[in-house]
Design an enzyme around this catalytic site. Structure first.
Site, PDB file in Angstrom:
ATOM      1  N   HIS A   1     117.980  30.827  48.608  1.00 21.15           N
ATOM      2  CA  HIS A   1     117.940  32.180  49.172  1.00 21.15           C
ATOM      3  C   HIS A   1     116.724  32.927  48.625  1.00 21.15           C
ATOM      4  O   HIS A   1     115.928  32.347  47.861  1.00 21.15           O
ATOM      5  CB  HIS A   1     119.261  32.927  48.976  1.00 21.15           C
ATOM      6  CG  HIS A   1     119.660  33.180  47.541  1.00 21.15           C
ATOM      7  ND1 HIS A   1     118.984  34.025  46.709  1.00 21.15           N
ATOM      8  CD2 HIS A   1     120.691  32.682  46.818  1.00 21.15           C
ATOM      9  CE1 HIS A   1     119.574  34.048  45.530  1.00 21.15           C
ATOM     10  NE2 HIS A   1     120.611  33.230  45.568  1.00 21.15           N
TER      11      HIS A   1
ATOM     12  N   CYS B   1     131.340  29.897  35.594  1.00 23.52           N
ATOM     13  CA  CYS B   1     130.133  29.882  34.737  1.00 23.52           C
ATOM     14  C   CYS B   1     130.035  28.579  33.956  1.00 23.52           C
ATOM     15  O   CYS B   1     128.984  28.274  33.386  1.00 23.52           O
ATOM     16  CB  CYS B   1     130.172  30.987  33.692  1.00 23.52           C
ATOM     17  SG  CYS B   1     130.186  32.635  34.315  1.00 23.52           S
TER      18      CYS B   1
ATOM     19  N   CYS C   1     135.348  37.892  33.509  1.00 19.99           N
ATOM     20  CA  CYS C   1     133.977  37.373  33.416  1.00 19.99           C
ATOM     21  C   CYS C   1     133.037  38.403  34.049  1.00 19.99           C
ATOM     22  O   CYS C   1     133.268  38.834  35.175  1.00 19.99           O
ATOM     23  CB  CYS C   1     133.894  36.037  34.162  1.00 19.99           C
ATOM     24  SG  CYS C   1     132.209  35.622  34.633  1.00 19.99           S
TER      25      CYS C   1
ATOM     26  N   HIS D   1     131.569  36.820  37.457  1.00 17.62           N
ATOM     27  CA  HIS D   1     132.437  36.408  38.562  1.00 17.62           C
ATOM     28  C   HIS D   1     133.641  37.313  38.768  1.00 17.62           C
ATOM     29  O   HIS D   1     134.380  37.130  39.739  1.00 17.62           O
ATOM     30  CB  HIS D   1     132.860  34.947  38.374  1.00 17.62           C
ATOM     31  CG  HIS D   1     131.695  34.023  38.406  1.00 17.62           C
ATOM     32  ND1 HIS D   1     131.019  33.630  37.279  1.00 17.62           N
ATOM     33  CD2 HIS D   1     131.041  33.459  39.452  1.00 17.62           C
ATOM     34  CE1 HIS D   1     130.008  32.842  37.620  1.00 17.62           C
ATOM     35  NE2 HIS D   1     129.992  32.737  38.928  1.00 17.62           N
TER      36      HIS D   1
END
Ligand code: MSP
Length: 638
Positions: free
Chosen positions: A19, A130, A144, A147
């Site tokens: 990306h 992770c 986290c 996330h």
């Protein structure tokens, strides 16, 4: 022999496609490669893919593939996207290569033999996304930070690297080497982090939990933690320990990363190197995030923009210019398509494109296509100032590039472009052409404009290699050669007498389609596509549109977007379609699609396409219209 320079990008995880964020780091590395090459240095540029670990296993399962087959597919997509953006990497490394794995085992054994790796029971909070343990302190509201999920408490025996042993040494190294981590904010962040005692790093994963990794040389029941494996790519690619590449380039290693992976690079990596008795890298250069309206562009949130799609819509140079001009290295930036279009139209089409086309047109109009000579005695202070500004611009922009202030370098090049535009307006060549005795002044003015453009052409070449190449022949230079700074560090290098081709539109203006979709959010906006010329019914009837049944589909090797289809359209045809970013081959096999059967055959990436499959396309993806019902392949569509 010229001075070496080694530049690396992160090696990208193969759990998602490339990306814009990945493209930025890789384009920056490419700008440096091209820049230092112009400065006469011997540059080695490494990129690649990071392929082990739990997240790759999970992503491969979703696709119903083995981790290796899955990694092969995505790694090929990364490898194929870089040439599309004119990236000149010297090597593409994969952590699944046996040569890399050998180095990882070698280093692990060295550190183990030294006594810096020990075995211990551990209970901790583990984020599977992770792939690492978190301390309570690192969590945000118990979750986290990346996330936003609660880590799981797991208990297992593992191998640990003694980090604490090297903490004081690392602090000292960072303090004594102010450029080791840059920009300064990231250096300070790491020094602040290092004020707390470092926990030892868990560098193994039991095979009972994860098999997809490099087996530890001293315990075959464990694989290496993915970061211990991945970071070593920077030296395994150079054939550490004995390779000539290692000897030559490692002492001048510059790592480019974004702030998301600062800690592994600024803390784990130097300690790993020190523990293994390997000299440290030279410099870590950390950039910020490309954000979208809804936060960081990332595969986790799914708000990613496909670089290939942007390149196909606007051009590689335009995309490279936008990324390097818009982001202040080290800070975050916002990615938006209107901003990209604005830059293309204002900076590229208007400022540079117009300057180029009006200068070339005047050479055609007043001098029969030949670059005139500057006439001594016909110069004014304006000319001297222009020459001085050009050289100051070159020196200033070079300092900015070397300091990673790419946006400032481009700003100063554009200030000079605007001075050139003003110089034309002030000197009014069209009036000089009519003035009696104005000829020598006209010659001098036009020569100066063209000389200024030649210097601009050299300065933009690391950023926009294609446009620079296209401009070169207007100065009598071979298009396939690269500039060197010695050619553009002095005023007057342009040879009069060069025959100049007709002007081309270097950067066509772009109409921002008032698109249905905002590229970032998918929100619908008003749409007003420019209307095309009306056609007659016969024009439409000239198209041989038919129902095609897709018999076979497979990716075109080395292409990230092309699929090769075998279609039954009443006869068998091979059709190459640019839809691979949106459809897997299995999405198409057995489906009925619309085929333009009488399009002149053309080769795409070396594969002959004997027709075109129709699809709708917007900024993000393609949509193939499938025909339902029991319609025979080859049926006419009208
Ligand atoms: N595999 C690890 C890196 C190992 S290096 C030894 C990894 N991979 S990644 O695919 O997640 O890539 C992270 C890197 O991609 C960032 O450090 C940055 O270079 C680039 N970017 C990914 N998203 C980005 C943004 N939104 N903005 C800018 N760069 C970004 O981490």
């Amino acid at each position: 022999m010229s001075q070496p320079f080694y530049v690396t990008t992160p090696i990208y995880y193969v759990n998602s496609r490339p990306h814009v964020g990945h493209a930025y780091s890789t384009i920056i590395a490419d700008v440096l490669k091209r820049y230092y090459r112009m400065a006469g240095r011997d540059v080695y540029f490494l990129t690649g893919t990071d392929e082990h670990g739990d997240k790759i296993v999970r992503a491969s399962r979703k696709e119903g593939l083995s981790p290796k087959a899955y990694a092969d597919t995505i790694s090929d997509i990364f490898r194929a996207v870089w040439p599309e953006l004119d990236i000149l990497n010297d090597q593409f490394i994969r952590t699944t290569y046996p040569e890399h794995q050998k180095v990882v085992r070698y280093v692990l054994q060295r550190v183990y033999d030294k006594g810096d790796i020990y075995f211990s029971e551990y209970e901790g909070l583990y984020c599977f996304a992770c792939e690492r343990f978190y301390t309570e302190k690192e969590l945000v509201d118990g979750k986290c930070p990346d996330h936003k999920t609660e880590p799981e408490r797991i208990e297992e025996s593992n191998y640990f690297l003694k980090m604490n042993k090297y903490q004081d040494w690392l602090v000292d190294h960072i303090r004594k080497n102010p450029d080791f981590i840059a920009p300064e904010r990231y250096r300070n962040e790491m020094l602040a982090f290092l004020k707390e005692p470092l926990e030892d790093l868990c560098i193994s994963r039991p095979k009972t939990r994860l098999e997809w990794g490099i087996t530890l040389p001293f315990d075959d029941q464990y694989v290496a933690y993915v970061w211990f494996d991945a970071l070593l790519n920077y030296i395994s690619a150079l054939r550490y320990p004995d390779g000539e590449l290692f000897k030559r380039y490692w002492p001048v290693a510059h790592h480019i990363i974004a702030k998301d992976i600062l800690k592994p690079h600024a803390i784990y990596w130097p300690i790993m190197l020190k523990a293994a008795g390997i000299p440290l890298y030279n410099q870590l250069k950390v950039h910020g995030y490309w954000n979208m309206d809804d936060g960081k562009m990332s595969k986790t949130t799914g708000n990613v923009v496909d670089p290939l799609h942007i390149k196909n819509l606007y051009g590689s140079d335009q995309f490279r210019y936008f990324l390097t001009r818009e982001m202040a290295f080290g800070l975050d930036s916002h990615f938006s398509e209107p901003a990209l279009v604005q830059r293309i139209n204002a900076d590229l089409a208007n400022d540079l494109g117009n300057l180029f086309s009006r200068t070339v047109s005047m050479i055609h109009k007043y001098f029969g296509c030949v670059v005139p000579e500057s006439v001594s005695g016909a110069e004014t202070d304006l000319d001297l100032a222009l020459a001085r500004d050009a050289i100051e611009m070159v020196n200033g922009a070079r300092r900015e590039i070397e300091g990673f202030a790419f946006h400032k370098a481009l700003m100063s090049i554009w200030q000079f472009i605007n001075k050139l535009n003003k110089y034309i307006d002030t000197n009014a060549p069209w009036a000089l052409a009519k003035e009696k005795g104005g000829r020598s002044r006209l010659q001098t003015v036009i020569y100066n404009c063209m000389e200024g453009l030649r210097i601009v052409c050299g300065m933009i070449s690391p950023f926009m290699p294609k446009a620079s190449q296209r401009m070169r022949r207007y100065f009598g230079l071979a298009p396939d050669q690269a500039f060197s700074f010695s050619e553009i560090s002095e005023w007057g290098g342009l040879k009069p007498g060069v025959v100049v081709p007709k002007a081309i539109a270097l950067f066509p203006r772009v109409e921002l389609e008032k698109e249905t979709e905002d590229i970032s959010s998918g929100k619908t906006k008003e749409r007003s596509l420019p209307r095309k010329k009306e056609i007659e019914l016969e024009d439409f009837q000239a198209l041989d549109l038919r129902v095609g049944s897709v018999l076979e589909a497979e990716p075109v090797p080395n292409s990230s977007n092309l699929l090769k289809l075998k279609c039954d359209i009443g006869e068998e045809r091979r059709i190459v379609a640019g839809i691979g970013a949106s459809y897997a081959p299995s999405d198409l096999i057995g489906k009925k699609v619309i085929v333009l059967a009488n399009l002149k055959p053309a080769k795409l990436m070396g594969v002959l396409s004997e027709g075109m499959m129709l699809a709708a396309t917007d900024k993000k993806r393609c949509f193939v219209p499938f025909i339902e019902g029991d319609v025979r392949p080859g049926t006419k569509i009208c």
